[in-house]
Scaffold this active site. Sequence first.
Site, PDB file in Angstrom:
ATOM      1  N   HIS A   6      24.721 -10.599 -33.161  1.00  0.00           N
ATOM      2  CA  HIS A   6      24.278 -10.660 -31.779  1.00  0.00           C
ATOM      3  C   HIS A   6      25.512 -10.920 -30.939  1.00  0.00           C
ATOM      4  O   HIS A   6      26.207 -11.907 -31.149  1.00  0.00           O
ATOM      5  CB  HIS A   6      23.256 -11.791 -31.591  1.00  0.00           C
ATOM      6  CG  HIS A   6      22.764 -11.894 -30.186  1.00  0.00           C
ATOM      7  ND1 HIS A   6      21.556 -11.403 -29.771  1.00  0.00           N
ATOM      8  CD2 HIS A   6      23.351 -12.418 -29.069  1.00  0.00           C
ATOM      9  CE1 HIS A   6      21.406 -11.613 -28.467  1.00  0.00           C
ATOM     10  NE2 HIS A   6      22.472 -12.234 -28.026  1.00  0.00           N
ATOM     11  N   CYS A   7      25.823 -10.022 -30.035  1.00  0.00           N
ATOM     12  CA  CYS A   7      27.052 -10.152 -29.253  1.00  0.00           C
ATOM     13  C   CYS A   7      26.730 -10.654 -27.847  1.00  0.00           C
ATOM     14  O   CYS A   7      26.133  -9.922 -27.052  1.00  0.00           O
ATOM     15  CB  CYS A   7      27.758  -8.812 -29.169  1.00  0.00           C
ATOM     16  SG  CYS A   7      29.362  -8.916 -28.375  1.00  0.00           S
ATOM     17  N   PRO A   8      27.105 -11.864 -27.494  1.00  0.00           N
ATOM     18  CA  PRO A   8      26.822 -12.345 -26.143  1.00  0.00           C
ATOM     19  C   PRO A   8      27.632 -11.593 -25.091  1.00  0.00           C
ATOM     20  O   PRO A   8      27.205 -11.485 -23.950  1.00  0.00           O
ATOM     21  CB  PRO A   8      27.207 -13.823 -26.192  1.00  0.00           C
ATOM     22  CG  PRO A   8      28.052 -13.992 -27.395  1.00  0.00           C
ATOM     23  CD  PRO A   8      27.754 -12.879 -28.324  1.00  0.00           C
TER      24      PRO A   8
END
Lengths: 393, 143
Positions: free
Chosen positions: A191-193
Amino acid sequence: MHLGVSESMRECEYSQISTRSSTPMETPYKKRTPKKRKWESFPGRNKFYCDGRIMMAKQTGVFYLTLVLILVTCGLFFTFDCPFLAQTLTPVIPVIGGVLFMFVLGTLLRTSFSDPGVLPRATPDEAADLERQIDVANGSTGYRPPPRTKEVVINGQTVKLKYCFTCKIFRPPRASHCSLCDNCVERFDHHCPWVGNCVGRRNYRFFYMFILSLSFLTIFIFAFVITHIILRSHQTGFLNALKDSPASVLEVVVCFFSVWSIVGLSGFHTYLISSNQTTNEDIKGSWSSKRGKDNYNPYSYGNIFTNCCAALCGPLPPSLIDRRGFIQSDTPQLAPPTNGITMYGATQSQQSHMVSESETESVTKTSAFRAPNSFYRPPPLLSSSSKAPSPSS
Amino acid sequence: MAETHSLQDMRQQAAIAAKVFIQRDYTNGTICQFQTKFPSELETRIDKQQFEETVRTLNNLYAEAEKLGSQSYIEGCLACLTAYTVFLCMETHYEKVLKKIAKYIQEQNDKIYAPRGLLLTDPIERGLRVAVEFDRQITVQSF
């Protein structure tokens, strides 16, 4: 007479139960109630924009930061450095910069706004059917929840498929549940913020293109801003050059700090693509030879070229969650108890079927799950890697 | 008395749409394939060969959709060069095959399954997780 009745009933029911949205039987129903699109009742923690066309994670603050950083740095570059460079060197420089900038922006937006490959949650019927299969296969002793893993042999490697308590499905291989978005995602990478979304099967190539082009853009801007300052300092001296274009200092600072992380990340993902692994698998060391002599990646195509082509130029699967479709009142779903009665006989015969045939799939016992009922949410990604492998029965 | 009780049960059963779920087969990796194992609930309803033929054709169609060949590479490169705007005008190869699959399922339902009181749903409607056979025929009453 019996046949005649059932045949007319069949014809009647065929059109009723048809799952296509354009059945004449269903449209009068829909005209009375306001049409709601499926994204409005999506069970995950996602945000939708543009009537379901855009899908992002819940926390998007860091994404806006990314956008601002890129826009401001490039804006300053085009406004303050490009005129000088175009005059002194060649006008090709702003053109290349422009192309790179558009590509970076395009891939960033594509990564952030698209569906990463979310698996829709099981319908109540599917979930009930799975629960029955698991109960029957394990003798349903009742006190502890039945163990929820399945083993599959893929290309000679035994892979464990875990049951997702939130989505009520057995996760396909390489899928993982994102605790931030509360969805199971196919070929879950991470999950890439920074992009405000999960990176999974459907947007991994855009993510890779984004970080690759951003590396080039960062290096490009860094190199040409330095060139600009050097050329100017030949003319007016170093300190005057800095005074004449203060924006360049800001750009150099931003680029200097970003280049290490972004180029490093690009290199890391290039390695992952060439070995056909996900970040998730690499962190857990699922296919590392340290786990065992015979441990290898069953998904790899054998050579680097094919792996790269498959990841970047392979067919793009469609979204499995129909965001913009309209919610229909489903087929006559009857109460589980009645359904249970009809299926019970079936599952018993299924059990003997399963026991007699020695399939490669078997439900094995693990001791990991604690919750007394199925509302337990699986732990976040990293801690699950510290769970001990199950004692095989 | 036991007979009337079971008859009532059967009348209840008659109105129920029982479902048989055909699960995915992951033995070839993550590509979309369905298990060709013949579910026991359908033993009396349909010929095993026909069922396996349907599932095998579906598997072949899905394999075609996900195939890594020159066509998919050309499409991928073209898409990358046009910054994926080409998909505003044309469909992806996968979508084209999905339409083929929908047509095939419709045709199978019309020809084979509907006459036997069954309905095969398109797996795409269930997230490519299961293919569902609705079993709606009234169970045979033994008088």
